[in-house]
Enzyme design. Structure first.
Site, mmCIF file in Angstrom:
data_model
loop_
_atom_site.group_PDB
_atom_site.id
_atom_site.type_symbol
_atom_site.label_atom_id
_atom_site.label_comp_id
_atom_site.label_asym_id
_atom_site.label_seq_id
_atom_site.Cartn_x
_atom_site.Cartn_y
_atom_site.Cartn_z
ATOM 1 N N TYR A 107 0.872 -1.171 0.000
ATOM 2 C CA TYR A 107 0.000 0.000 0.000
ATOM 3 C C TYR A 107 0.912 1.225 0.000
ATOM 4 O O TYR A 107 1.373 1.691 1.041
ATOM 5 C CB TYR A 107 -0.920 -0.009 1.228
ATOM 6 C CG TYR A 107 -1.804 1.208 1.358
ATOM 7 C CD1 TYR A 107 -2.452 1.740 0.251
ATOM 8 C CD2 TYR A 107 -2.002 1.815 2.591
ATOM 9 C CE1 TYR A 107 -3.256 2.850 0.368
ATOM 10 C CE2 TYR A 107 -2.813 2.927 2.726
ATOM 11 C CZ TYR A 107 -3.448 3.440 1.615
ATOM 12 O OH TYR A 107 -4.247 4.558 1.739
ATOM 13 N N ASP A 150 -2.309 -1.554 -3.887
ATOM 14 C CA ASP A 150 -2.661 -0.189 -4.248
ATOM 15 C C ASP A 150 -1.358 0.597 -4.282
ATOM 16 O O ASP A 150 -0.842 1.009 -3.245
ATOM 17 C CB ASP A 150 -3.636 0.386 -3.211
ATOM 18 C CG ASP A 150 -3.997 1.829 -3.487
ATOM 19 O OD1 ASP A 150 -3.552 2.364 -4.531
ATOM 20 O OD2 ASP A 150 -4.712 2.426 -2.661
ATOM 21 N N HIS A 253 -12.268 1.611 -4.466
ATOM 22 C CA HIS A 253 -11.465 0.772 -5.349
ATOM 23 C C HIS A 253 -12.240 -0.486 -5.738
ATOM 24 O O HIS A 253 -13.091 -0.968 -4.981
ATOM 25 C CB HIS A 253 -10.177 0.307 -4.647
ATOM 26 C CG HIS A 253 -9.206 1.404 -4.365
ATOM 27 N ND1 HIS A 253 -8.039 1.569 -5.087
ATOM 28 C CD2 HIS A 253 -9.214 2.382 -3.428
ATOM 29 C CE1 HIS A 253 -7.373 2.599 -4.601
ATOM 30 N NE2 HIS A 253 -8.058 3.111 -3.601
#
Length: 262
Positions: A107, A150, A253
């Site tokens: 992330y 991500d 998302h």
């Protein structure tokens, strides 16, 4: 034996546990990597995921922010984590499957609103984080590995709804795209999603600020699946589950999938 992997910024695993279980029931990926879990590890509702066959979890968490977890139907051992840029954030965790494949779940920092490290500390932290990722891959030369997560950057012109309008918007600025490219090249990572789907616009994120996100379709591809060259040819059937963005009380998302014949 083929296995399916999915990556999803869930934006609170406790708040959206029902969405996670819905994905598990409907799509049943063998490995599900979550980001922005926003939970200490001990408070992740592992018991409800375990009841659906996800008996293995490696995770790093913190209260209210960040957090990454890998949930797996396949046996998996904890392969550690890295604190890039020394932020003290739960932004990376790795798990190793019995077939020898290491899965890295990332992330990457979002970077704040202004793409200028002189006035925005968060943007500098994002660039530093990517630089340290790059240097690690240069030093370690990853093998038989999959990297998902991500990454908070949409690198290609067709990874955003409007390239020219977003050139000065954090997530698509040239300096971010350059840093991500250097990071990918350092590990010789192959972008599996674009290997499978080389043409056309692809998005995995649509802002909460857009009241009609689906019709406006002002998306960005911030979520990625990469693999090292030794196993990249085994990756196929990439897709983005756009429908999940429209589920009740959704994450902003959508999950990204790939299958690996390994």
């Amino acid at each position: 034996m083929p296995f399916t992997i999915a990556t999803w910024n869930i934006n609170s695993v406790r708040l959206r546990a029902a969405l996670v279980t819905h994905l598990m029931r409907e799509e049943a990926p063998d490995v599900l990597c979550l980001q922005e879990c926003k939970s200490p590890v001990e408070k992740i509702p592992f018991d409800i995921f375990e009841a659906l066959g996800y008996r293995h979890m490696v995770a790093r968490g913190q209260k209210g922010y960040n957090g990454v977890a890998i949930l797996s139907k396949l046996p998996m051992e904890d392969a550690g984590e890295k604190d890039f840029a020394k932020l003290g954030h739960a932004r990376h965790v790795a798990g190793k499957l019995e077939n020898g494949v290491t899965i890295h779940n990332f992330y990457v920092p979002a970077g704040g609103d202004k793409p200028d490290r002189e006035v925005n500390e968060k943007f500098g932290q994002k660039l530093d984080y990517l630089t340290e990722m790059r240097d690690w891959f240069r030093a370690e030369a990853p093998e038989k590995a999959i990297l998902v997560g991500d990454l908070n950057i949409a690198p290609r012109e067709d990874d955003v709804w409007n390239h020219k309008q977003l050139l000065k918007v954090v997530s698509h600025t040239p300096i971010e795209v350059e840093h991500l490219a250097e990071t990918r090249e350092a590990g010789k990572w192959v972008d599996i999603t674009r290997q499978d789907l080389p043409e056309g616009n692809l998005y995995s994120w649509w802002s909460y600020r857009s009241p009609d996100w689906d019709a406006a379709d002002k998306g960005r591809r911030l979520d990625h699946v990469w693999a090292t060259p030794d196993i990249s040819n085994a990756g196929h059937s990439s897709r983005i589950l756009r429908a999940a963005r429209g589920w009740d009380k959704p994450s902003d998302h959508a999950p990204v999938f790939a299958i690996f014949d390994l």
